[in-house]
Design a protein around this motif. Structure first.
Motif, short mmCIF file in Angstrom:
data_model
loop_
_atom_site.label_atom_id
_atom_site.label_comp_id
_atom_site.label_asym_id
_atom_site.label_seq_id
_atom_site.Cartn_x
_atom_site.Cartn_y
_atom_site.Cartn_z
N ILE A 141 0.84 -1.20 0.00
CA ILE A 141 0.00 0.00 0.00
C ILE A 141 0.87 1.25 0.00
CG2 ILE A 141 -1.63 1.34 1.38
CD1 ILE A 141 -2.89 -1.30 2.26
N LEU A 142 1.94 1.22 0.80
CA LEU A 142 2.83 2.38 0.87
C LEU A 142 3.51 2.63 -0.47
CD1 LEU A 142 4.18 4.54 2.63
CD2 LEU A 142 5.92 2.85 3.21
N VAL A 143 4.07 1.57 -1.05
CA VAL A 143 4.80 1.73 -2.31
C VAL A 143 3.84 2.10 -3.44
CG1 VAL A 143 6.17 0.53 -4.05
CG2 VAL A 143 6.67 0.20 -1.62
N ALA A 144 2.73 1.37 -3.55
CA ALA A 144 1.78 1.65 -4.63
C ALA A 144 1.12 3.00 -4.45
CB ALA A 144 0.72 0.54 -4.69
N GLY A 145 0.70 3.30 -3.21
CA GLY A 145 0.01 4.56 -2.97
C GLY A 145 0.90 5.77 -3.12
N ALA A 146 2.20 5.62 -2.83
CA ALA A 146 3.11 6.75 -2.98
C ALA A 146 3.60 6.90 -4.42
CB ALA A 146 4.30 6.58 -2.04
N SER A 147 3.81 5.76 -5.09
CA SER A 147 4.37 5.83 -6.45
C SER A 147 3.32 6.12 -7.51
CB SER A 147 5.09 4.52 -6.79
OG SER A 147 4.20 3.42 -6.78
N ALA A 148 2.08 5.65 -7.31
CA ALA A 148 1.06 5.86 -8.33
C ALA A 148 0.82 7.34 -8.63
CB ALA A 148 -0.25 5.17 -7.93
N PRO A 149 0.64 8.21 -7.61
CA PRO A 149 0.49 9.64 -7.93
C PRO A 149 1.75 10.22 -8.56
CG PRO A 149 -0.28 9.17 -5.70
CD PRO A 149 0.44 7.95 -6.17
N ALA A 150 2.93 9.75 -8.14
CA ALA A 150 4.17 10.27 -8.71
C ALA A 150 4.29 9.91 -10.19
CB ALA A 150 5.38 9.73 -7.92
N ILE A 151 3.93 8.65 -10.53
CA ILE A 151 3.96 8.24 -11.94
C ILE A 151 2.97 9.07 -12.75
CG2 ILE A 151 3.47 6.34 -13.53
CD1 ILE A 151 4.38 4.44 -11.28
N ARG A 152 1.77 9.25 -12.21
CA ARG A 152 0.77 10.06 -12.90
C ARG A 152 1.25 11.49 -13.12
NH1 ARG A 152 -3.91 12.02 -9.20
NH2 ARG A 152 -2.03 13.05 -8.41
N ASP A 153 1.84 12.08 -12.08
CA ASP A 153 2.26 13.48 -12.17
C ASP A 153 3.48 13.66 -13.06
OD1 ASP A 153 0.21 14.05 -10.45
OD2 ASP A 153 1.47 14.13 -8.65
N GLY A 154 4.21 12.55 -13.32
CA GLY A 154 5.39 12.66 -14.17
C GLY A 154 5.06 12.82 -15.64
N LEU A 155 3.83 12.55 -16.01
CA LEU A 155 3.38 12.71 -17.40
C LEU A 155 2.14 13.59 -17.41
CD1 LEU A 155 3.76 8.98 -18.49
CD2 LEU A 155 5.25 10.87 -19.16
N ASP A 156 1.72 14.01 -18.57
CA ASP A 156 0.59 14.92 -18.67
C ASP A 156 -0.72 14.16 -18.81
OD1 ASP A 156 2.19 17.17 -18.55
OD2 ASP A 156 2.51 17.23 -20.73
N GLY A 157 -1.70 14.56 -18.00
CA GLY A 157 -3.08 14.13 -18.17
C GLY A 157 -3.27 12.62 -18.19
#
Length: 433
Positions: free
Chosen positions: A145-161
């Protein structure tokens, strides 16, 4: 390893699907809430059926393990499709894609999660051993949960839309596959127990399970708390972007929410061994509720104070995962002892259905609170929210969950089974209140 799969699927949609619908696809908050809730409501019907089917599965690998692989791989595929929708030209079609894909995800998840949760009751008949088993399971769950929950927004924010969401979905699908293959291979030499399904139809079995007083009390407590946790998880992104207005705050909030579980899960387990599972569950529930109530200060307090309140939520959350998951096999084993029939799959199906519904209704409840507060949806992610919307986000993350947790204690205080199937009288195991 199975917790790697359940943690990824249980966390990322709860954390990101509602913001994806409202802030990227431009779906109104109320409709977005319906899309999030409906597939999970379907699981309420499907999970007991999945339990019944797994009870009756005949396979050299055991009744449960084949479903881990079949349903787990299908879950990974459908999860990748959930966030991979092309631009279909209208909000209605885009919403339909998400609804259908999420329905497929929920169906596959039911046939993975129910056998997975049922297995500990068949691997060992020792309540203390189950607690240790659940401690490891919850620790891996917290890490995922920690890894997925922290990395998922970061991956999303690293690209547009939408591109960010598509890549994030693919990465999380790979994580699910790792968990699925790991639990399937890792349990190949584990004791599988003897599964002798109870007699009668599924309706008969459900009626008997519903009559198990201790199970009913434990399940009601857990479902209400799952509703509160689902509401808070769905509120993380909104709280970070619209209330705290701090770059990277979503990741920090999520780490504060889940991080303590990595450190404190063994501690909660030891506390349970000392004071009992029920008492430990009560203490952790109070800590969770107090932390949620303190988050009410989010609009006026320094950001660090909000992070600290969220950390207190995480401390309670760790215990509220360890104890009920280790208490469930005890209740199911007690029923097997008192009735002479194995209904563990049905018990587990009802349990996971309740958990799924609670975690799904949480984002739906938050969406309703946002709609009442006047939250404005959009497709660019830069809509400035009104003061009423910001207040609604804060209440949905704090007071609403705190009240739900306080309400759940009414049922938990009436639970009587603690460490052993012989801890309560025979008649109290199956008769109604």
């Amino acid at each position: 390893m199975g917790s790697v799969a359940t943690g990824a699927f249980g966390t990322v949609p709860g954390l990101m699907l509602l913001p994806y619908l409202t802030d990227t696809l431009g779906i109104a908050a109320v409709l977005a809430g319906v899309i999030v809730v409906l597939p999970k409501a379907w699981d309420v019907v499907l999970n007991p059926i999945a339990g019944r089917i797994s009870d009756r599965t005949v396979d050299p690998r055991g009744a449960r393990r084949p479903w881990l692989l079949r349903a787990g791989l299908l879950l990974a595929l459908t999860f990748a499709l959930l966030f991979a929708a092309p631009d279909l030209g209208s909000r209605g079609l885009n919403a339909a894609w998400v609804l259908i894909a999420f329905l497929a995800c929920a169906s596959a998840y039911a046939f993975f999660q129910v056998p997975f949760v049922a297995m500990p009751a068949e691997i060992t008949d020792s309540p203390l051993e189950r607690t240790r088993l659940m401690t490891w399971r919850v620790a891996l769950l917290a890490l995922t949960i920690l890894v997925a929950g922290a990395s998922a927004p970061a991956i999303r924010d690293g690209l547009d839309g939408r591109a960010g969401y598509r890549v994030m979905g693919l990465v999380m699908a790979v994580v699910i596959v790792i968990g699925v293959v790991g639990v399937y291979r890792g349990t190949r030499t584990a004791p599988i127990g003897r599964v002798e399904p109870g007699s009668g139809t599924l309706r008969d079995q459900l009626r008997l399970v519903a009559g198990a007083r201790q199970f009913r009390l434990l399940l009601t407590t857990f479902v209400i708390q799952a509703l509160a946790i689902g509401c808070m998880l769905a509120g993380v992104d909104y709280l970070a972007d619209d209330v705290l207005q701090s770059e990277g705050a979503a990741t920090i909030l999520f780490v504060c929410f889940v991080g303590p579980a990595l450190l404190l899960t063994p501690l909660w387990s030891r506390i349970g061994e000392r004071i009992g599972k029920r008492a430990g569950y009560l203490v952790s529930s109070v800590v969770l509720g107090v932390g949620a109530a303190l988050a009410l200060c989010a609009q006026v307090a320094p950001t660090g104070v909000v992070f600290a309140a969220t950390g207190l939520i995480g401390v309670g959350y760790a215990g509220c995962q360890v104890f009920p998951l280790s208490m469930l096999p005890d209740v199911a084993a007690l029923d097997a002892v008192t009735t002479g029939e194995n209904r563990i799959g049905v018990f587990t199906g009802v349990w996971t259905a309740g958990e799924t519904l609670g975690l799904a209704l949480g984002p739906g409840l938050l969406a309703l609170v946002l709609a009442i507060g006047g939250y404005a949806s959009g497709t660019s992610g830069d809509v400035v929210q009104s003061e009423g919307a910001r207040t609604a986000i804060t209440l949905g993350f704090s007071i609403v969950p705190a009240l739900l947790i306080a309400t759940s204690l009414w049922w938990l205080t009436r639970y009587r089974l603690d460490e052993s199937p012989t801890a309560i009288p025979h008649h109290d195991a199956t008769e109604g209140a």
